[in-house]
Design an enzyme around this catalytic site. Structure first.
Site, PDB file in Angstrom:
ATOM      1  N   GLU A 138     -87.348  -2.415   0.619  1.00 18.28           N
ATOM      2  CA  GLU A 138     -86.970  -1.524  -0.468  1.00 18.28           C
ATOM      3  C   GLU A 138     -85.578  -1.880  -0.983  1.00 18.28           C
ATOM      4  O   GLU A 138     -84.574  -1.441  -0.397  1.00 18.28           O
ATOM      5  CB  GLU A 138     -86.958  -0.070   0.020  1.00 18.28           C
ATOM      6  N   GLU A 175     -81.906   6.247   2.088  1.00 19.35           N
ATOM      7  CA  GLU A 175     -81.223   7.544   1.914  1.00 19.35           C
ATOM      8  C   GLU A 175     -80.657   8.019   3.242  1.00 19.35           C
ATOM      9  O   GLU A 175     -79.599   8.643   3.290  1.00 19.35           O
ATOM     10  CB  GLU A 175     -82.199   8.577   1.312  1.00 19.35           C
ATOM     11  N   HIS A 227     -84.813   4.723   6.260  1.00 20.43           N
ATOM     12  CA  HIS A 227     -84.848   4.765   4.794  1.00 20.43           C
ATOM     13  C   HIS A 227     -83.414   4.676   4.269  1.00 20.43           C
ATOM     14  O   HIS A 227     -82.485   5.189   4.892  1.00 20.43           O
ATOM     15  CB  HIS A 227     -85.525   6.060   4.334  1.00 20.43           C
ATOM     16  N   SER A 273     -89.643   2.297  -7.055  1.00 10.64           N
ATOM     17  CA  SER A 273     -90.204   2.586  -8.383  1.00 10.64           C
ATOM     18  C   SER A 273     -91.574   1.947  -8.598  1.00 10.64           C
ATOM     19  O   SER A 273     -91.913   1.533  -9.714  1.00 10.64           O
ATOM     20  CB  SER A 273     -89.225   2.190  -9.481  1.00 10.64           C
TER      21      SER A 273
HETATM   22  C1  PEP Z   1     -88.753   5.498  -1.552  1.00 10.64           C
HETATM   23  O1  PEP Z   1     -88.043   6.480  -1.514  1.00 10.64           O
HETATM   24  O2  PEP Z   1     -89.124   4.969  -0.516  1.00 10.64           O
HETATM   25  C2  PEP Z   1     -89.134   4.984  -2.869  1.00 10.64           C
HETATM   26  C3  PEP Z   1     -89.665   3.802  -2.958  1.00 10.64           C
HETATM   27  O3  PEP Z   1     -88.887   5.820  -3.950  1.00 10.64           O
HETATM   28  P1  PEP Z   1     -89.356   5.577  -5.474  1.00 10.64           P
HETATM   29  O4  PEP Z   1     -90.791   5.115  -5.432  1.00 10.64           O
HETATM   30  O5  PEP Z   1     -89.194   6.900  -6.144  1.00 10.64           O
HETATM   31  O6  PEP Z   1     -88.464   4.518  -6.030  1.00 10.64           O
END
Ligand code: PEP
Length: 248
Positions: A164, A96, A94, A210
């Site tokens: 993502e 993060e 991910h 999002s």
């Molecule tokens: C995520 O953390 O994988 C993610 C997509 O977060 P969000 O939906 O809050 O953007």
């Protein structure tokens, strides 16, 4: 042909008791789902949430796994530890973890190979930063993440990929459905080149960033998008259920 998969990523939200309360709210709302439904939860929530998910159509996922079988890795969690509680999926790489915890394409690759060997389905996250998109580097960045992160995988269709774009995570800024579709088509083409075109057709590629109850239908209507990895909206039962039930 590819079964959609909607997975929640709770991140460092929800204690075990909050997690149990949340899955009890979600379960009745998603029981008619036509897609695979997953909640990826903090490691310490796993035993309680695993118990609460019994008898539901929701599978359990973790947010990370270490690449070693066992040993002196203080604070880490092994695949065997996850399997003992019925964990089926694990998020790997991910953004993060890449940003705050030193995750690289090489460690993503090691974790992914370990997860597959143990029988866990990895959800491997890839995506470009805003700067990389703006300087036209998106495809080069994704190509490298796929080439290194998914190296030596024998059966690529066992992996779920989450595209993502980092600029869309937790920002409320969603990639347009066309942008997401086009980039996921590039990811699929790259998998076709690096593995085989037939396998690429079978790999499930989610969009994440999002995604919410309001935009999920448009995103999920795109040909290349096979599901979603959901952060913020997975923490509220009605919102998560609306995404899971995108086809209703
Ligand atoms: C995520 O953390 O994988 C993610 C997509 O977060 P969000 O939906 O809050 O953007």
């Amino acid at each position: 042909m590819r079964k959609p998969i909607i997975a929640g990523n709770w991140k460092m939200n929800n204690t075990a008791s909050e997690g149990v309360a949340l899955v009890k709210q979600i379960a009745p709302l998603v029981k008619e789902a036509n897609c695979d439904v997953v909640v990826c939860v903090p490691a310490i929530d796993i035993p309680a949430v695993s118990e609460a998910l019994k008898g539901t159509n929701i599978a359990l996922g973790a947010e990370n796994v270490h690449f070693a079988e066992k040993g002196a890795f203080t604070g880490e969690i092994s695949a065997a530890m996850l399997l003992e509680y019925g964990v089926k999926y694990v998020i790997i790489g991910h953004s993060e973890r890449r940003q705050y915890f030193g995750e690289t394409d090489e460690t993503v690759n090691k974790r992914t190979l370990t997860a597959l060997k143990a029988g866990l389905t990895p959800i491997v996250c890839i995506g470009e930063s805003l700067e990389e998109r703006e300087t036209g580097e998106t495809e080069a960045v994704l190509f490298e993440q796929i080439k290194v992160g998914l190296k030596d995988i024998e059966d690529i269709k066992e992996v779920v990929i989450a595209y993502e774009p980092v600029w869309a995570i937790g920002t409320g800024k969603t990639a347009t459905a066309e942008q997401a579709n086009e980039t996921i088509a590039f990811i699929r083409k790259t998998i076709g080149e690096l593995f085989c075109p037939k396998c690429a057709e079978k790999v499930r590629i989610q969009y994440g960033g999002s995604m919410n109850a309001g935009n999920c239908k448009e995103l999920m209507a795109m040909e290349e998008i096979d599901g979603g990895l959901i952060g913020g909206a997975s923490l509220k039962a009605p919102d998560f259920a609306a995404i899971v039930n995108f086809d209703k």
